[in-house]
Design a protein around this motif. Structure first.
Motif, short mmCIF file in Angstrom:
data_model
loop_
_atom_site.label_atom_id
_atom_site.label_comp_id
_atom_site.label_asym_id
_atom_site.label_seq_id
_atom_site.Cartn_x
_atom_site.Cartn_y
_atom_site.Cartn_z
N ARG A 175 0.85 -1.17 0.00
CA ARG A 175 0.00 0.00 0.00
C ARG A 175 0.89 1.23 0.00
NH1 ARG A 175 -3.10 2.50 4.68
NH2 ARG A 175 -4.91 3.44 3.65
N ASP A 176 0.51 2.28 -0.74
CA ASP A 176 1.25 3.53 -0.57
C ASP A 176 0.27 4.68 -0.40
OD1 ASP A 176 1.69 5.13 -3.57
OD2 ASP A 176 0.80 3.13 -3.50
N VAL A 177 0.65 5.60 0.47
CA VAL A 177 -0.21 6.74 0.79
C VAL A 177 0.62 8.01 0.88
CG1 VAL A 177 -2.44 6.51 1.94
CG2 VAL A 177 -0.43 5.45 2.97
N HIS A 178 -0.03 9.11 0.62
CA HIS A 178 0.65 10.40 0.72
C HIS A 178 -0.14 11.28 1.70
CE1 HIS A 178 1.96 14.34 -1.46
NE2 HIS A 178 2.63 14.14 -0.35
N TYR A 179 0.55 11.79 2.68
CA TYR A 179 -0.11 12.61 3.71
C TYR A 179 0.54 13.97 3.81
CZ TYR A 179 -1.79 8.27 5.93
OH TYR A 179 -2.37 7.09 6.22
N ARG A 180 -0.26 14.94 4.26
CA ARG A 180 0.31 16.13 4.88
C ARG A 180 0.03 15.96 6.36
NH1 ARG A 180 -1.09 19.28 0.32
NH2 ARG A 180 -3.18 19.56 1.14
N GLN A 181 1.06 16.10 7.16
CA GLN A 181 0.91 15.81 8.58
C GLN A 181 1.14 17.06 9.41
OE1 GLN A 181 3.49 12.53 9.67
NE2 GLN A 181 1.70 11.20 9.55
N TYR A 182 0.18 17.36 10.27
CA TYR A 182 0.30 18.54 11.13
C TYR A 182 0.37 18.04 12.56
CZ TYR A 182 -1.36 20.78 6.89
OH TYR A 182 -1.49 21.19 5.59
N ASP A 183 1.47 18.28 13.21
CA ASP A 183 1.65 17.80 14.58
C ASP A 183 1.70 18.98 15.54
OD1 ASP A 183 1.84 15.26 13.62
OD2 ASP A 183 4.04 15.18 13.70
N THR A 184 1.03 18.82 16.66
CA THR A 184 1.22 19.78 17.75
C THR A 184 1.66 18.98 18.96
OG1 THR A 184 -0.53 21.18 16.89
CG2 THR A 184 0.12 21.55 19.17
N TYR A 185 2.81 19.34 19.48
CA TYR A 185 3.31 18.66 20.68
C TYR A 185 2.95 19.47 21.92
CZ TYR A 185 6.11 15.42 17.91
OH TYR A 185 6.51 14.44 17.05
N PHE A 186 2.48 18.78 22.93
CA PHE A 186 2.26 19.41 24.24
C PHE A 186 3.40 18.95 25.14
CE2 PHE A 186 -2.10 18.73 22.56
CZ PHE A 186 -2.40 20.06 22.33
N LEU A 187 4.18 19.91 25.57
CA LEU A 187 5.36 19.59 26.38
C LEU A 187 5.19 20.16 27.78
CD1 LEU A 187 7.84 20.71 23.60
CD2 LEU A 187 7.13 18.36 24.09
N PHE A 188 5.74 19.47 28.73
CA PHE A 188 5.57 19.88 30.13
C PHE A 188 6.92 20.17 30.76
CE2 PHE A 188 2.18 17.19 28.71
CZ PHE A 188 1.07 17.94 29.03
N ASN A 189 6.93 21.15 31.66
CA ASN A 189 8.18 21.51 32.32
C ASN A 189 8.83 20.32 32.99
OD1 ASN A 189 8.39 24.15 31.59
ND2 ASN A 189 7.21 24.91 33.34
N ASP A 190 7.99 19.52 33.61
CA ASP A 190 8.50 18.32 34.26
C ASP A 190 8.54 17.20 33.22
OD1 ASP A 190 8.98 16.06 35.64
OD2 ASP A 190 7.26 16.24 37.01
N PRO A 191 9.74 16.83 32.75
CA PRO A 191 9.81 15.84 31.66
C PRO A 191 9.24 14.48 32.06
CG PRO A 191 12.03 16.49 32.40
CD PRO A 191 11.06 17.27 33.22
N ASP A 192 9.14 14.24 33.36
CA ASP A 192 8.57 12.97 33.81
C ASP A 192 7.09 12.86 33.47
OD1 ASP A 192 10.90 12.04 34.74
OD2 ASP A 192 10.53 12.54 36.85
N MET A 193 6.49 13.98 33.09
CA MET A 193 5.08 13.92 32.74
C MET A 193 4.85 13.38 31.33
SD MET A 193 3.66 17.38 34.55
CE MET A 193 1.95 17.21 34.08
N GLY A 194 5.94 13.16 30.60
CA GLY A 194 5.77 12.64 29.24
C GLY A 194 5.34 13.75 28.30
N GLU B 196 4.48 24.19 27.18
CA GLU B 196 4.94 24.65 25.86
C GLU B 196 4.23 23.83 24.79
OE1 GLU B 196 9.04 24.55 23.29
OE2 GLU B 196 9.19 24.13 25.43
N THR B 197 3.89 24.48 23.69
CA THR B 197 3.39 23.69 22.56
C THR B 197 4.30 23.96 21.38
OG1 THR B 197 1.92 25.44 21.84
CG2 THR B 197 0.95 23.77 23.26
N PHE B 198 4.44 22.97 20.53
CA PHE B 198 5.35 23.08 19.40
C PHE B 198 4.64 22.52 18.18
CE2 PHE B 198 8.85 21.93 16.66
CZ PHE B 198 9.73 22.99 16.83
N GLU B 199 4.64 23.31 17.10
CA GLU B 199 3.92 22.87 15.91
C GLU B 199 4.87 22.46 14.80
OE1 GLU B 199 1.04 25.77 14.80
OE2 GLU B 199 0.09 25.66 16.79
N MET B 200 4.46 21.46 14.07
CA MET B 200 5.31 20.92 13.04
C MET B 200 4.45 20.46 11.88
SD MET B 200 7.94 17.93 13.81
CE MET B 200 8.61 18.65 15.24
N GLU B 201 5.00 20.61 10.68
CA GLU B 201 4.25 20.16 9.51
C GLU B 201 5.19 19.40 8.61
OE1 GLU B 201 2.38 23.40 7.41
OE2 GLU B 201 2.24 22.18 5.60
#
Ligand SMILES: [Zn+2]
Length: 658
Positions: A494-513, A577-582
């Motif tokens: 199978r082959d597919v083509h995507y545009r992917q929009y990611d938003t990361y939610f980051l936390f000061n305490d890295p232990d929070m994942g 913090e949030t970080f956006e990526m495309e």
């Protein structure tokens, strides 16, 4: 002389009948549960005698108020989470807490406190929507209030039912059990169109019509609902609800903030009634319901406090006053919704909205003795003018307070005398409410610091854990991948083509994942978007470990569909913090030597990067299998001419943040 049980005499009797008869020195005669006569005190006293005579000088005698929409057991959640958007408040706080705590005991306690509060605000009848409604009914009947009580039906698991089918069955049993009760009218309560399916609403309508009981539902509370409905069904909410057949039942629709003229005609045609909830609509910034227009279109509109967790009280005097004032601003016309009309909506018209118009809502011979006596001589109610008979209405609506309610009678039984509750003792209940609050606090505090549990709570999600073996590397150009895809050991599935929009939610305490919100837009050969999919991935904080040189066995992840908008998750997770990526991603599902792998070729669009990346990955569940798949990945890397040094040992997000 005819004998009755009770006579209230000497007060200003505000009948709220269709002539709006007022008796300045009036009286009401009551026998058993029913009003026998209403009129001038002299006439009543000449005709009737009673053992119990109540002198009401300096007081208003009027029908008990009708609270057209509430969720009484939520007294126990009052003040839990405020100043939030409706969806975050509901899906992020109320529903997870309810799933954890709501049980029959909770509902009984909350109802006891809610009824006590309502009686003290002069309410004798209310429409309720909640869970374990037969427990709500038990307490309501015991305390002696009148209720149209709706058993909630939801498309997702509820505190009292795992599925829609189970909640529908619960509603049927509830109706069977309570249908002949003098105080309780059982009802079917699908929560809202957006939390129902078409099939569900169809079944709700059938059930309600089979037993001739009302349906209670929230309709068009938020603008978003209308937008989503048009997007999903190409139809506004009300016409869509009509297609389900629901409106053929006796429907009381709460909120209706965003209904338009055409929707109102549909309501009129189907005798659908409306509960107006001004405080909750303002507090949640849902908007201002077009009440003046509804009334012009001859709709029956009652007034409701909504639940004590969204208002945050059950005070009908506040609600009536706000309804009258708000309508003027909404219509830009101070003559809109005059005081008498507002009081009507909280009495006779409110009763009609609850489909109880024949039995309560006004002081008329033959109706149940549901009435209240309000002190007219408190400081804030003084002085009184007689020039205009309408002045008593504006006095009650604009000046009087719920604390002026002296006595409350429902179904001929005194529920409150001189502000003392006679049928319910709340001392012990308040203590129990305090204990609940402590437990709910502990639950939410634990949940607040645990991103995964927040994620699970919000969707009622199943945890689905997956491990991956993967490698990421830089390749000279996108076409390089074909040296692998064209290899005889590779079969492209199978082959597919995507545009992917990611938003990361980051936390000061890295232990929070961290949480990633991903929206995939699938793109066809013409470059057009054919499908959009959103999902959430939670990544645990443990470090990835290197496995078999350059191939990583990734940490555990939890993946869930994201059925709320991105904005919801931003407000809900409150990341530091949030970080956006495309990125532009081409993806192949392949068999390499008979084993399934995924190949991603990625171009970073935002933040832009010149390199082309390739990812080869496969899911795995055991270490032994991981080793086997990692070997396969290493052989494919060799085919691509990638050395271990070319491998990128970072997630895209970390590349950009370092
Ligand atoms: Zn509500």
């Amino acid at each position: 002389m005819e004998k009755v049980d009770t006579i209230l005499t000497g007060g200003i009797v505000i009948t709220m009948n269709s002539e709006f008869d007022l008796h300045e020195n009036g009286a009401v005669a009551i026998r058993d549960h029913t009003i026998v006569a209403v009129g001038p005190a002299a006439d009543i006293e000449a005709e009737y005698q009673a053992d119990e005579i109540n002198t009401c000088e300096g007081q208003y005698i009027l029908p008990g108020l009708i609270n057209a929409h509430t969720h009484v057991p939520m007294t126990l959640l009052r003040g839990l989470a405020d100043d939030l958007r409706l969806d975050v408040w509901l899906m992020g706080y109320m529903m997870p807490t309810e799933r954890q705590f709501v049980n029959p005991e909770f509902c009984r306690l909350g109802t006891r406190l809610g009824c006590a509060e309502m009686i003290r605000s002069g309410i004798t009848a209310f429409a309720d929507m909640y869970y374990y409604e037969s427990d709500v009914a038990d307490v309501t009947a015991e305390i002696g209030m009148r209720g149209v009580l709706g058993q909630t039906i939801l498309k997702f698991p509820a505190p009292d039912a795992q599925s829609f089918e189970e909640s529908l069955e619960r509603a049927r049993v509830f109706i069977e059990e309570w249908r002949d009760h003098p105080l309780v009218t059982p009802a079917v309560a699908p929560h809202a169109p957006y939390s129902s399916t078409k099939d569900m609403l169809k079944h709700c309508a059938q059930l309600a019509m089979q037993y001739d009981v009302p349906v209670l539902i929230h309709i068009s509370e938020m603008k978003q609902e209308e937008d989503d409905s048009v997007k999903n069904y190409d139809m506004r909410v009300t016409p869509w609800v009509r297609t389900t057949g629901l409106l053929n039942a006796k429907v009381l629709a709460a909120h209706c903030v965003h209904i338009n003229r055409a929707d109102m005609s549909i309501f009129y045609e189907h005798d659908t009634t409306v509960a107006h909830n001004p405080t909750s609509n303002l507090k949640l910034a849902s908007g201002i319901a077009p009440v003046t227009e509804m009334l012009e279109q001859k709709l029956v509109v009652g007034i409701g406090t909504d639940g004590p967790a969204s208002n945050n009280d059950l005070d009908m005097f506040e609600e009536i006053r706000l309804a009258a004032i708000l309508a003027k601003t909404e219509a830009n016309d101070p003559t809109a919704l005059p005081a008498r009309q507002a009081l009507l909506m909280a009495t006779r018209m409110g009763a009609e909205a609850l489909f109880l118009g024949d039995v309560t809502g006004s002081l008329e011979t033959g109706k149940y003795a549901d009435l209240i006596v309000v002190d007219a001589n408190t400081l804030h109610n003084m002085p009184h003018f007689r020039r205009d008979s309408q002045a008593v209405y504006s006095q009650l609506v604009y000046a009087a307070k719920s604390t002026d309610v002296r006595h409350v009678m429902c179904h001929g039984r005194w529920l409150m005398r001189d502000r003392e509750l006679l049928t319910v003792d709340v001392t012990e209940s308040l203590e129990q409410a305090r204990e609940y609050a402590t437990r709910v606090d502990d639950f939410l505090i634990a949940h607040e610091n645990d991103v995964l549990s927040k994620l699970v709570a919000v969707g009622g999600l199943e945890r689905s854990e997956s491990f991956e073996v993967q490698v990421k590397a830089i390749i000279p150009e996108a076409a390089t991948v074909h040296t692998l895809l064209d290899h005889p050991d590779v079969e492209v599935l199978r082959d597919v083509h995507y545009r992917q929009y990611d938003t990361y939610f980051l936390f000061n305490d890295p232990d929070m994942g961290r949480v990633r919100y991903r929206e995939d837009e699938r793109v066809d050969e013409k470059g057009e978007v054919t499908e959009v999919r959103a999902r959430l991935t939670f990544t645990m904080p443990e470090k990835e470990r290197e496995f078999n040189s350059a191939v990583l066995l990734s940490h555990s992840r939890f993946i869930a569909p994201a059925d709320r908008p991105l904005r919801f998750y931003k407000e809900y997770f409150q990341a530091s913090e949030t970080f956006e990526m495309e990125k532009d991603r081409s993806r192949w599902h392949i068999h390499y030597q008979g084993v399934l792998y995924y190949i991603n070729v990625d171009k970073m669009v935002k933040p832009a990067r010149s390199e082309t990346f390739i990812e080869i990955k496969s899911r795995t569940w055991s270490l032994e299998d991981a080793e086997h798949k990692a070997d396969g990945i290493r052989r494919m890397m060799e085919l691509l001419g990638i050395s271990a040094q070319d491998a990128v040992q970072q997630e895209y997000i970390d590349m950009h943040r370092s």
